[in-house]
Design an enzyme around this catalytic site. Structure first.
Site, PDB file in Angstrom:
ATOM      1  N   LYS A  98      35.435  24.996  47.377  1.00 20.76           N
ATOM      2  CA  LYS A  98      34.537  25.930  46.709  1.00 20.76           C
ATOM      3  C   LYS A  98      35.325  27.146  46.234  1.00 20.76           C
ATOM      4  O   LYS A  98      35.690  28.017  47.023  1.00 20.76           O
ATOM      5  CB  LYS A  98      33.407  26.410  47.629  1.00 20.76           C
ATOM      6  CG  LYS A  98      32.246  27.033  46.826  1.00 20.76           C
ATOM      7  CD  LYS A  98      31.427  28.021  47.617  1.00 20.76           C
ATOM      8  CE  LYS A  98      32.059  29.398  47.641  1.00 20.76           C
ATOM      9  NZ  LYS A  98      32.153  30.028  46.286  1.00 20.76           N
ATOM     10  N   GLU A 140      42.318  33.441  56.902  1.00 19.50           N
ATOM     11  CA  GLU A 140      43.099  34.583  56.415  1.00 19.50           C
ATOM     12  C   GLU A 140      42.086  35.623  56.002  1.00 19.50           C
ATOM     13  O   GLU A 140      41.433  35.510  54.965  1.00 19.50           O
ATOM     14  CB  GLU A 140      43.990  34.146  55.245  1.00 19.50           C
ATOM     15  CG  GLU A 140      45.082  35.145  54.932  1.00 19.50           C
ATOM     16  CD  GLU A 140      44.704  36.070  53.799  1.00 19.50           C
ATOM     17  OE1 GLU A 140      44.325  37.225  54.109  1.00 19.50           O
ATOM     18  OE2 GLU A 140      44.781  35.657  52.645  1.00 19.50           O
ATOM     19  N   CYS A 197      44.771  41.466  49.774  1.00 18.18           N
ATOM     20  CA  CYS A 197      44.659  41.678  51.219  1.00 18.18           C
ATOM     21  C   CYS A 197      45.956  42.226  51.799  1.00 18.18           C
ATOM     22  O   CYS A 197      45.956  42.832  52.869  1.00 18.18           O
ATOM     23  CB  CYS A 197      44.260  40.386  51.910  1.00 18.18           C
ATOM     24  SG  CYS A 197      45.340  38.994  51.504  1.00 18.18           S
ATOM     25  N   GLU A 215      39.203  48.784  54.010  1.00 16.77           N
ATOM     26  CA  GLU A 215      40.115  48.173  53.051  1.00 16.77           C
ATOM     27  C   GLU A 215      39.696  48.632  51.658  1.00 16.77           C
ATOM     28  O   GLU A 215      38.562  48.417  51.240  1.00 16.77           O
ATOM     29  CB  GLU A 215      40.046  46.651  53.166  1.00 16.77           C
ATOM     30  CG  GLU A 215      41.130  45.928  52.406  1.00 16.77           C
ATOM     31  CD  GLU A 215      41.155  44.442  52.720  1.00 16.77           C
ATOM     32  OE1 GLU A 215      42.186  43.813  52.442  1.00 16.77           O
ATOM     33  OE2 GLU A 215      40.146  43.910  53.223  1.00 16.77           O
TER      34      GLU A 215
END
Length: 485
Positions: A181, A257, A291, A388
């Site tokens: 996906k 992750e 990231c 973040e």
């Protein structure tokens, strides 16, 4: 550059059992260009029934695919690598159109992403086992590694080619079938990746792709199918925890992750030219939407002013615009929600006392642009110290001792990437040992490499992608005991 003719020729349906087809009921979702806010095309909006069909096909194909010789699997990956490289310009243009990053960066991602296929093409024929005699000499111990089985791959929007190849490459090399996906925001690059694999000779049923406006609608049937034996996900820690809970119900193998909050530490003995160059790479790659992006800058008090000014000069001079235009260095953020989050984090820090050295504002007009920003005197209680950012903002805090720098770097539940700049090798290695990160760039701002293990510690995830260990995530160990006669 006019990318629309390329997009108009793409397959934009579901890919199941080697065939492109419409979603159940013919439902579609739009894909937008974040630089203009305009629709690029529409893609299939997969249903739960579509997802169930895809995982069924993956299950039925697993036995024959696992029996395919490793060399043959590797050669498919090698051919796919060459096809991707040959189509760099077209893939990069589509990637920029749907994601926003400058064209030069998209071309760099094609090279980086394709490298995972070349790497795992070579790893496919190096899956090892073992043969030993037991300590008492009475039996033989035979150890082999076999494909874990049908695998669920879920990728994010920010590196739409590399996130796919990093998961698909080792799965193919190991002999696992897949349901995939791609992210709703950036599916077009993934479709081009699938086309390359088909042209390279990947058999029908090995890779099955379902796009959807609802990840839950597709992924939940896969997780609950009892067919899937592995799930690999790149994305937020919150979503990753939910998938881990679901995986536990079927004791599935997992690779996660997840979020990052990377520290960027500049010691007083750092080469500031290297440090600023490293900061530009670690912060501004992918417009900060990575990231691994440097998120919290900790700079020794004695060099903080000079570092801040140099970095602000570099970031403030960057050309902003549509990533398809020549010379653009900073494209739009991927969507309005992302733009608003960055603006809110900066506004919160400024209201609490941070100083804007450059930037600090949205750019009015079409598209989701935020001016590259450097903040100093960032207070401890500001949200930008914990969240973040995922945008072109560098918040700088000073430190006085190595112990303080390590404490600041580690004051987060995340531990994906980190960066350290020091010209004293002994000191630098000591500090990297103390930093709680799965990956550290020492005097460099670029750490991603297909030949290196990618992953984090703490709440940044489980497992590793890439490197020699990457294929292990798609293998199970089998032990056979037999008497010595």
């Amino acid at each position: 550059m006019d990318v629309q003719p390329i997009i108009d020729k793409l397959n934009t349906g579901l890919f199941i059992n080697g065939q492109w087809r419409d979603a159940e009921g013919g439902k579609t979702i739009d894909v937008f260009n974040p630089a203009t806010g305009k629709v690029l095309t529409s893609i299939a909006d997969g249903s739960g029934a579509d997802a169930e069909e895809a995982i069924k096909v993956a299950g039925e194909t697993q036995e024959s695919w696992a029996a395919t010789p490793p060399r043959e699997r590797g050669e498919i990956l090698r051919r796919a690598y060459e096809i991707l490289i040959s189509r760099t310009d077209e893939i990069a243009a589509v990637m920029t159109a749907e994601m926003g990053k400058p064209l030069a960066e998209s071309k760099g991602e094609v090279a980086y992403g394709a490298e995972f296929f070349r790497w795992f093409a070579e790893e496919a024929v190096r899956i090892e086992g073992d043969f030993t005699v037991s300590a008492d000499g009475k039996s033989r111990i035979i150890v082999s590694r076999e494909p874990v089985g049908p695998s669920i791959l879920i990728t994010p929007w920010n590196f739409p080619l590399a996130m796919g190849t990093r998961k698909i490459g080792p799965a193919i090399a190991a002999g696992c079938t897949m349901v995939f996906k791609p992210a709703q925001l950036t599916p077009l690059t993934s479709f081009m990746l699938v086309d390359a694999l088909v042209e390279a000779g990947l058999p029908a049923g090995v890779l099955n792709v379902v796009t959807s406006s609802s990840a839950r609608r597709v992924v939940t049937p896969w997780m609950e199918s009892g067919i899937a034996r592995k799930v690999t996900f790149t994305g937020s820690t919150e979503v990753g925890k939910g998938l881990l809970e679901q995986a536990a119900q079927h004791v599935m193998k997992t690779s996660m992750e997840l979020g990052g909050n990377a520290p960027f530490v500049v010691c007083e003995d750092a080469d500031l030219e290297k440090a600023v160059d490293g900061a530009m790479k670690a912060k501004m790659r992918n417009i900060g939407e990575a990231c691994t992006a440097a998120n919290r800058f900790f700079v020794h008090r004695s060099v903080a002013d000079e570092f801040s000014n140099r970095l602000a000069e570099r970031m403030g001079a960057m050309k902003i615009g549509n990533g398809l235009d020549e010379g653009v260095e900073v494209g739009p953020l991927v969507e309005e929600k992302a733009l608003n989050k960055v603006a809110e984090l900066v506004d919160d820090a400024v209201q609490k006392g941070a100083k804007v050295v450059t930037g600090g504002e949205k750019i009015e007009g079409e598209g989701y642009f935020y001016r590259p920003t450097v903040l100093t005197d960032v207070p401890e209680d500001s949200e930008i110290r914990r969240e973040e950012i995922f945008g072109p903002v560098a918040p700088i805090t000073v430190f006085d001792t190595d112990e303080e720098a390590v404490a600041l770097a580690n004051e987060t539940e995340f531990g994906l990437a980190g960066y350290l700049f020091s010209e004293n090798l002994g000191r630098a290695l000591k500090l990297t040992e103390q930093m709680q990160c799965g990956m550290i760039g020492l005097n460099t701002g670029l750490i991603s490499n297909a030949g290196a293990p990618f992953g984090g510690v703490k709440q940044s995830g489980l497992g590793r992608e890439g490197g020699r260990v990457g294929i292990e995530e798609f293998l199970e160990i089998k032990y056979v005991a037999t008497p010595r006669v």
